[in-house]
Scaffold this motif. Structure first.
Motif, PDB file in Angstrom:
ATOM      1  N   ASP A 128      -6.965  -0.884  -6.607  1.00 18.17           N
ATOM      2  CA  ASP A 128      -7.402  -0.514  -7.955  1.00 18.17           C
ATOM      3  C   ASP A 128      -6.165  -0.161  -8.794  1.00 18.17           C
ATOM      4  O   ASP A 128      -5.478   0.827  -8.532  1.00 18.17           O
ATOM      5  N   ALA A 129      -5.894  -0.988  -9.797  1.00 19.20           N
ATOM      6  CA  ALA A 129      -4.659  -0.825 -10.578  1.00 19.20           C
ATOM      7  C   ALA A 129      -4.633   0.521 -11.304  1.00 19.20           C
ATOM      8  O   ALA A 129      -3.563   1.124 -11.466  1.00 19.20           O
ATOM      9  N   GLY A 130      -5.790   1.004 -11.742  1.00 16.12           N
ATOM     10  CA  GLY A 130      -5.840   2.315 -12.406  1.00 16.12           C
ATOM     11  C   GLY A 130      -5.534   3.429 -11.419  1.00 16.12           C
ATOM     12  O   GLY A 130      -4.675   4.287 -11.676  1.00 16.12           O
ATOM     13  N   ASP A 131      -6.198   3.414 -10.300  1.00  8.86           N
ATOM     14  CA  ASP A 131      -5.962   4.457  -9.286  1.00  8.86           C
ATOM     15  C   ASP A 131      -4.524   4.437  -8.800  1.00  8.86           C
ATOM     16  O   ASP A 131      -3.907   5.487  -8.595  1.00  8.86           O
ATOM     17  N   ARG A 132      -3.973   3.266  -8.629  1.00 10.51           N
ATOM     18  CA  ARG A 132      -2.612   3.189  -8.084  1.00 10.51           C
ATOM     19  C   ARG A 132      -1.574   3.663  -9.098  1.00 10.51           C
ATOM     20  O   ARG A 132      -0.546   4.217  -8.736  1.00 10.51           O
ATOM     21  N   GLN A 133      -1.864   3.464 -10.398  1.00  8.83           N
ATOM     22  CA  GLN A 133      -0.920   3.949 -11.418  1.00  8.83           C
ATOM     23  C   GLN A 133      -1.027   5.447 -11.612  1.00  8.83           C
ATOM     24  O   GLN A 133      -0.043   6.130 -11.848  1.00  8.83           O
ATOM     25  N   PHE A 134      -2.261   5.936 -11.545  1.00 10.35           N
ATOM     26  CA  PHE A 134      -2.484   7.324 -11.943  1.00 10.35           C
ATOM     27  C   PHE A 134      -2.747   8.263 -10.762  1.00 10.35           C
ATOM     28  O   PHE A 134      -3.075   9.432 -10.956  1.00 10.35           O
ATOM     29  N   GLY A 135      -2.623   7.729  -9.550  1.00  7.20           N
ATOM     30  CA  GLY A 135      -2.705   8.564  -8.355  1.00  7.20           C
ATOM     31  C   GLY A 135      -4.076   9.141  -8.099  1.00  7.20           C
ATOM     32  O   GLY A 135      -4.213  10.226  -7.525  1.00  7.20           O
ATOM     33  N   LYS A 194       4.468   6.697  -8.820  1.00  6.50           N
ATOM     34  CA  LYS A 194       5.624   6.705  -9.739  1.00  6.50           C
ATOM     35  C   LYS A 194       6.322   5.338  -9.728  1.00  6.50           C
ATOM     36  O   LYS A 194       6.593   4.751 -10.775  1.00  6.50           O
ATOM     37  N   ARG A 195       6.594   4.847  -8.526  1.00  8.74           N
ATOM     38  CA  ARG A 195       7.275   3.555  -8.404  1.00  8.74           C
ATOM     39  C   ARG A 195       6.351   2.439  -8.903  1.00  8.74           C
ATOM     40  O   ARG A 195       6.800   1.476  -9.534  1.00  8.74           O
ATOM     41  N   PHE A 196       5.041   2.586  -8.593  1.00 10.80           N
ATOM     42  CA  PHE A 196       4.072   1.586  -9.029  1.00 10.80           C
ATOM     43  C   PHE A 196       4.104   1.447 -10.555  1.00 10.80           C
ATOM     44  O   PHE A 196       4.174   0.340 -11.096  1.00 10.80           O
ATOM     45  N   ARG A 197       4.103   2.582 -11.248  1.00 12.15           N
ATOM     46  CA  ARG A 197       4.135   2.543 -12.720  1.00 12.15           C
ATOM     47  C   ARG A 197       5.411   1.882 -13.226  1.00 12.15           C
ATOM     48  O   ARG A 197       5.393   1.102 -14.182  1.00 12.15           O
ATOM     49  N   GLN A 200       4.964 -12.126 -37.736  1.00 11.55           N
ATOM     50  CA  GLN A 200       3.561 -11.788 -37.529  1.00 11.55           C
ATOM     51  C   GLN A 200       3.377 -10.312 -37.218  1.00 11.55           C
ATOM     52  O   GLN A 200       4.224  -9.698 -36.570  1.00 11.55           O
ATOM     53  N   GLN A 201       2.266  -9.774 -37.667  1.00  3.55           N
ATOM     54  CA  GLN A 201       1.880  -8.426 -37.254  1.00  3.55           C
ATOM     55  C   GLN A 201       1.189  -8.554 -35.906  1.00  3.55           C
ATOM     56  O   GLN A 201       0.229  -9.311 -35.757  1.00  3.55           O
ATOM     57  N   ILE A 202       1.700  -7.836 -34.917  1.00  2.00           N
ATOM     58  CA  ILE A 202       1.178  -7.980 -33.563  1.00  2.00           C
ATOM     59  C   ILE A 202       0.421  -6.729 -33.160  1.00  2.00           C
ATOM     60  O   ILE A 202       0.872  -5.603 -33.404  1.00  2.00           O
ATOM     61  N   GLY A 203      -0.734  -6.944 -32.558  1.00  3.19           N
ATOM     62  CA  GLY A 203      -1.531  -5.833 -32.037  1.00  3.19           C
ATOM     63  C   GLY A 203      -1.545  -5.902 -30.519  1.00  3.19           C
ATOM     64  O   GLY A 203      -1.757  -6.967 -29.942  1.00  3.19           O
ATOM     65  N   LEU A 204      -1.290  -4.764 -29.890  1.00  2.00           N
ATOM     66  CA  LEU A 204      -1.423  -4.677 -28.432  1.00  2.00           C
ATOM     67  C   LEU A 204      -2.781  -4.054 -28.160  1.00  2.00           C
ATOM     68  O   LEU A 204      -3.136  -3.038 -28.761  1.00  2.00           O
ATOM     69  N   VAL A 205      -3.534  -4.659 -27.277  1.00  2.40           N
ATOM     70  CA  VAL A 205      -4.882  -4.156 -27.013  1.00  2.40           C
ATOM     71  C   VAL A 205      -5.028  -3.855 -25.523  1.00  2.40           C
ATOM     72  O   VAL A 205      -5.462  -4.708 -24.741  1.00  2.40           O
ATOM     73  N   PRO A 206      -4.601  -2.651 -25.104  1.00  2.00           N
ATOM     74  CA  PRO A 206      -4.761  -2.294 -23.698  1.00  2.00           C
ATOM     75  C   PRO A 206      -6.217  -1.977 -23.394  1.00  2.00           C
ATOM     76  O   PRO A 206      -6.880  -1.294 -24.164  1.00  2.00           O
ATOM     77  N   ILE A 207      -6.695  -2.515 -22.285  1.00  2.00           N
ATOM     78  CA  ILE A 207      -8.052  -2.171 -21.863  1.00  2.00           C
ATOM     79  C   ILE A 207      -7.935  -0.933 -20.975  1.00  2.00           C
ATOM     80  O   ILE A 207      -7.226  -0.938 -19.964  1.00  2.00           O
ATOM     81  N   LEU A 208      -8.591   0.134 -21.424  1.00  2.00           N
ATOM     82  CA  LEU A 208      -8.532   1.398 -20.688  1.00  2.00           C
ATOM     83  C   LEU A 208      -9.276   1.232 -19.371  1.00  2.00           C
ATOM     84  O   LEU A 208     -10.298   0.568 -19.347  1.00  2.00           O
ATOM     85  N   ARG A 209      -8.728   1.858 -18.288  1.00  2.00           N
ATOM     86  CA  ARG A 209      -7.546   2.663 -18.405  1.00  2.00           C
ATOM     87  C   ARG A 209      -6.297   1.970 -17.886  1.00  2.00           C
ATOM     88  O   ARG A 209      -5.179   2.340 -18.228  1.00  2.00           O
ATOM     89  N   SER A 210      -6.472   0.945 -17.029  1.00  2.00           N
ATOM     90  CA  SER A 210      -5.272   0.452 -16.345  1.00  2.00           C
ATOM     91  C   SER A 210      -4.337  -0.332 -17.264  1.00  2.00           C
ATOM     92  O   SER A 210      -3.154  -0.444 -16.986  1.00  2.00           O
ATOM     93  N   ILE A 256       0.818  -1.215   0.000  1.00  2.00           N
ATOM     94  CA  ILE A 256       0.000   0.000   0.000  1.00  2.00           C
ATOM     95  C   ILE A 256       0.851   1.265   0.000  1.00  2.00           C
ATOM     96  O   ILE A 256       0.413   2.326  -0.418  1.00  2.00           O
ATOM     97  N   ASN A 257       2.101   1.149   0.479  1.00  2.00           N
ATOM     98  CA  ASN A 257       2.966   2.333   0.583  1.00  2.00           C
ATOM     99  C   ASN A 257       3.719   2.649  -0.708  1.00  2.00           C
ATOM    100  O   ASN A 257       4.458   3.636  -0.755  1.00  2.00           O
TER     101      ASN A 257
END
Ligand code: URA
Length: 217
Positions: free
Chosen positions: A206-213, A34-37, A76-86, A29-30
């Protein structure tokens, strides 16, 4: 369900010491955003190594400073598909190892009451699907978003899909296996359970909250 450690099968849960060490930092939790990202980035690179181990290559000719030789390149042509937002936090790492990959964003959020995925951003139709899509979402919780994203990719015409996440819940892994048994899952840890509001326990919050503060974790 086949859960393998160290060998790519249907569900790959890493037992790599570096990943395990870094995951502890994410859970803590601490750990500041920045470090989380940074740690999300580092774990994603390590997982990418596993998830790309069976990519196919073709022979090419390369001129070295000494001679001409045969070598290999990805075919192969590779596609990255990030699910927003995390999922955004995993993109930079994937592009570090797959710099020519396309990035296709999918916006899905979980309705807080029903826990069902709602699609709010999708610009895939009208383009040709890549040979292989890697779906990026740090938390495989209920599995609803992953199933919905993969439904969309299959409708788009993607022939081969893999899921990459940081932590999975047994419930999410089971749902994804049930709906898409052809999609291998690569995660850094398989946790204990989901709580009654759909969070993975012990998880990391929450991975989104923890990355984006943006949260209180
Ligand atoms: N999404 C998150 O960010 N964390 C969870 O624990 C579950 C879903």
């Amino acid at each position: 369900m086949v859960i393998s450690q160290g060998k790519a099968q249907e569900v790959f849960v890493s037992n790599h010491p570096l990943i395990q060490h870094k995951l502890s930092l994410l859970r803590d939790i601490n750990t500041e955003p920045k470090r989380f990202r940074e740690v999300v980035h580092e774990i994603t690179i390590l997982l990418a190594y596993e998830a790309t181990a069976d990519l196919t290559t073709r022979e090419i000719t390369v001129q070295t400073p000494l001679t001409q030789t045969t070598s290999r390149e990805l075919e192969q042509q590779i596609g990255l598909v990030p699910i927003l937002r995390s999922g955004l936090g995993m993109v930079g790492a994937m592009l570090t190892v797959l710099p020519t990959a396309q990035v296709w964003h999918l916006g899905l959020y979980r309705d807080h009451k029903t826990l069902q995925p709602i699609t709010y951003y999708n610009k895939l139709p009208g383009h040709t699907a890549p040979d292989l899509c890697l779906v990026l979402d740090p938390m495989l919780a209920t599995g609803g978003s992953a199933v919905a994203a993969i439904n969309i990719l299959k409708e788009w015409g993607t022939k081969r899909i893999k899921f990459m996440g940081l932590i999975g819940a047994p419930e999410g892994v089971a749902l994804l296996r049930q709906h898409h048994p052809d999609v291998p899952i690569y995660i850094a840890a398989l946790d204990d359970h989901l709580n009654d509001i759909g969070y993975i326990v012990p998880g990391l919050g929450d991975a989104g909250d923890r990355q984006f503060g943006t949260g209180q974790f």
